[in-house]
Design a protein around this motif. Structure first.
Motif, mmCIF file in Angstrom:
data_model
loop_
_atom_site.group_PDB
_atom_site.id
_atom_site.type_symbol
_atom_site.label_atom_id
_atom_site.label_comp_id
_atom_site.label_asym_id
_atom_site.label_seq_id
_atom_site.Cartn_x
_atom_site.Cartn_y
_atom_site.Cartn_z
ATOM 1 N N ALA A 1 0.951 -1.181 0.113
ATOM 2 C CA ALA A 1 0.016 -0.002 0.161
ATOM 3 C C ALA A 1 0.917 1.219 -0.182
ATOM 4 C CB ALA A 1 -0.989 -0.181 1.239
ATOM 5 N N LEU A 2 1.903 1.269 0.707
ATOM 6 C CA LEU A 2 2.777 2.373 1.011
ATOM 7 C C LEU A 2 3.505 2.625 -0.376
ATOM 8 C CD1 LEU A 2 3.568 4.703 2.612
ATOM 9 C CD2 LEU A 2 5.605 3.441 3.472
ATOM 10 N N ALA A 3 3.972 1.528 -0.891
ATOM 11 C CA ALA A 3 4.564 1.885 -2.260
ATOM 12 C C ALA A 3 3.747 2.115 -3.442
ATOM 13 C CB ALA A 3 5.203 0.491 -2.780
ATOM 14 N N GLY A 4 2.422 1.799 -3.583
ATOM 15 C CA GLY A 4 1.216 2.313 -4.381
ATOM 16 C C GLY A 4 1.105 3.621 -4.267
ATOM 17 N N LEU A 5 0.971 4.056 -2.749
ATOM 18 C CA LEU A 5 0.681 5.637 -2.737
ATOM 19 C C LEU A 5 1.937 6.286 -3.158
ATOM 20 C CD1 LEU A 5 -0.903 5.094 0.854
ATOM 21 C CD2 LEU A 5 -2.020 5.590 -1.477
ATOM 22 N N ALA A 6 3.205 5.785 -2.688
ATOM 23 C CA ALA A 6 4.399 6.707 -3.183
ATOM 24 C C ALA A 6 4.342 6.735 -4.768
ATOM 25 C CB ALA A 6 5.382 5.974 -2.575
ATOM 26 N N LEU A 7 4.220 5.715 -5.525
ATOM 27 C CA LEU A 7 3.933 5.807 -6.956
ATOM 28 C C LEU A 7 2.982 6.627 -7.365
ATOM 29 C CD1 LEU A 7 5.011 2.292 -8.328
ATOM 30 C CD2 LEU A 7 6.173 4.563 -8.712
ATOM 31 N N ALA A 8 1.748 6.492 -6.969
ATOM 32 C CA ALA A 8 0.456 7.324 -7.336
ATOM 33 C C ALA A 8 0.755 8.619 -7.231
ATOM 34 C CB ALA A 8 -0.705 6.713 -6.868
ATOM 35 N N PHE A 9 0.950 9.050 -6.087
ATOM 36 C CA PHE A 9 1.148 10.646 -5.772
ATOM 37 C C PHE A 9 2.357 11.314 -6.339
ATOM 38 C CE2 PHE A 9 -2.017 9.621 -2.630
ATOM 39 C CZ PHE A 9 -2.845 10.598 -2.547
ATOM 40 N N PRO A 10 2.127 12.576 -6.688
ATOM 41 C CA PRO A 10 3.302 13.332 -7.278
ATOM 42 C C PRO A 10 4.469 13.591 -6.234
ATOM 43 C CG PRO A 10 1.341 14.907 -7.105
ATOM 44 C CD PRO A 10 0.855 13.472 -6.754
ATOM 45 N N ALA A 11 5.656 13.481 -6.469
ATOM 46 C CA ALA A 11 6.733 13.857 -5.567
ATOM 47 C C ALA A 11 6.600 15.038 -4.760
ATOM 48 C CB ALA A 11 8.088 13.766 -6.459
ATOM 49 N N GLU A 12 6.025 16.130 -5.242
ATOM 50 C CA GLU A 12 6.002 17.220 -4.689
ATOM 51 C C GLU A 12 5.009 17.095 -3.535
ATOM 52 O OE1 GLU A 12 5.008 16.968 -7.889
ATOM 53 O OE2 GLU A 12 6.561 18.144 -8.854
ATOM 54 N N VAL A 13 3.919 16.385 -3.524
ATOM 55 C CA VAL A 13 3.138 16.287 -2.471
ATOM 56 C C VAL A 13 3.730 15.281 -1.370
ATOM 57 C CG1 VAL A 13 0.800 15.252 -1.858
ATOM 58 C CG2 VAL A 13 1.092 16.452 -3.994
ATOM 59 N N TYR B 1 -1.017 18.101 -11.476
ATOM 60 C CA TYR B 1 0.247 18.331 -11.446
ATOM 61 C C TYR B 1 0.852 18.146 -13.110
ATOM 62 C CZ TYR B 1 0.838 19.131 -6.402
ATOM 63 O OH TYR B 1 0.862 19.755 -5.494
ATOM 64 N N GLY B 2 0.070 17.739 -13.854
ATOM 65 C CA GLY B 2 0.406 17.512 -15.388
ATOM 66 C C GLY B 2 1.576 16.415 -15.655
ATOM 67 N N ARG B 3 1.783 15.504 -14.657
ATOM 68 C CA ARG B 3 2.663 14.445 -14.869
ATOM 69 C C ARG B 3 2.248 13.572 -16.303
ATOM 70 N NH1 ARG B 3 3.944 10.623 -10.049
ATOM 71 N NH2 ARG B 3 1.864 9.780 -10.611
ATOM 72 N N PRO B 4 2.867 13.332 -17.225
ATOM 73 C CA PRO B 4 2.763 12.613 -18.139
ATOM 74 C C PRO B 4 2.337 10.837 -17.676
ATOM 75 C CG PRO B 4 5.232 13.091 -18.531
ATOM 76 C CD PRO B 4 4.406 13.796 -17.263
ATOM 77 N N VAL B 5 1.551 10.457 -18.367
ATOM 78 C CA VAL B 5 0.941 9.213 -17.967
ATOM 79 C C VAL B 5 2.334 8.302 -18.836
ATOM 80 C CG1 VAL B 5 -0.613 7.365 -18.478
ATOM 81 C CG2 VAL B 5 -1.309 9.566 -18.149
ATOM 82 N N ALA B 6 3.019 7.673 -17.809
ATOM 83 C CA ALA B 6 4.221 6.575 -18.375
ATOM 84 C C ALA B 6 3.380 5.383 -17.998
ATOM 85 C CB ALA B 6 5.394 6.674 -17.451
ATOM 86 N N LEU B 7 3.761 4.250 -18.885
ATOM 87 C CA LEU B 7 2.932 3.106 -19.330
ATOM 88 C C LEU B 7 3.764 2.414 -17.988
ATOM 89 C CD1 LEU B 7 1.361 0.987 -20.192
ATOM 90 C CD2 LEU B 7 3.229 0.254 -21.585
#
Length: 187
Positions: free
Chosen positions: A34-46, A89-95
């Motif tokens: 869960a923590l890894a998924g949340l860290a990947l999903a949210f932008p680094a600024e947050v 945040y306009g992060r492009p969708v990376a596959l």
């Protein structure tokens, strides 16, 4: 009142003393997933400062209560973080990131299902967990390969995202859930 609190504390101490290794490791895996998924999903600024603490607390909740609403809550927070990162945040969708977040969502959901079946004090053969994870890995691998092949065949991908594909995917998911619900009620 003091006797009631003392009784609950004593019951909690006895429950903690009875915890066995395999159910505890499954719950730790839920937290890490869960923590890894949340860290990947949210932008680094947050993820700087206090929000990271809130996300860590959110990752603990499904590990503690896998039978409750917490796995769904964390999945919705993860999807919200993904939408915040891509739209806000306009992060492009990376596959690779999309597949990783989807895989972590499925893995977390599957681990919560396993943890919901295992009492804290269960004596479990580790082979059960290994077979469970191998099955999950096979589903994830097949899904990732199929998704990439379908994206390539349809000519989708790259920098441009297509909102209609997302809406179509959601409609298919709702249709599958409705079909499964109808089949279960029919039986």
């Amino acid at each position: 009142m003091i006797d009631a609190v003392t009784g609950r504390v004593r019951a909690a101490q006895e429950a903690v003393a009875r915890i066995s290794a395999v159910p505890l490791m499954v719950r730790v895996a839920i937290f890490v997933t869960a923590l890894a998924g949340l860290a990947l999903a949210f932008p680094a600024e947050v993820l700087i400062g206090r929000p990271l603490l809130f996300l860590a607390v959110a990752a603990v909740l499904p590990a503690v209560g896998p039978r409750r609403l917490w796995p769904t809550f964390v999945a919705l927070v993860m999807v919200g973080g993904w939408l915040l990162a891509t739209d806000g945040y306009g992060r492009p969708v990376a596959l690779w990131r999309l597949l990783a977040v989807a895989a972590l969502l499925y893995l977390g959901h599957s681990l919560c299902a396993l943890a919901a079946l295992l009492p804290y004090d269960a004596v479990v053969d580790p082979e059960l967990v290994t077979r469970w994870l191998l099955r999950v890995g096979a589903v994830l691998l097949g899904t990732a390969v199929l998704a990439v092949l379908l994206l390539q065949a349809a000519g989708l991908g790259g920098e441009a995202g297509y909102q209609w594909v997302t809406v179509l995917g959601l409609l298919v998911a709702v249709g599958v859930v409705a079909l499964l619900g109808w089949l279960l009620r029919r039986r």
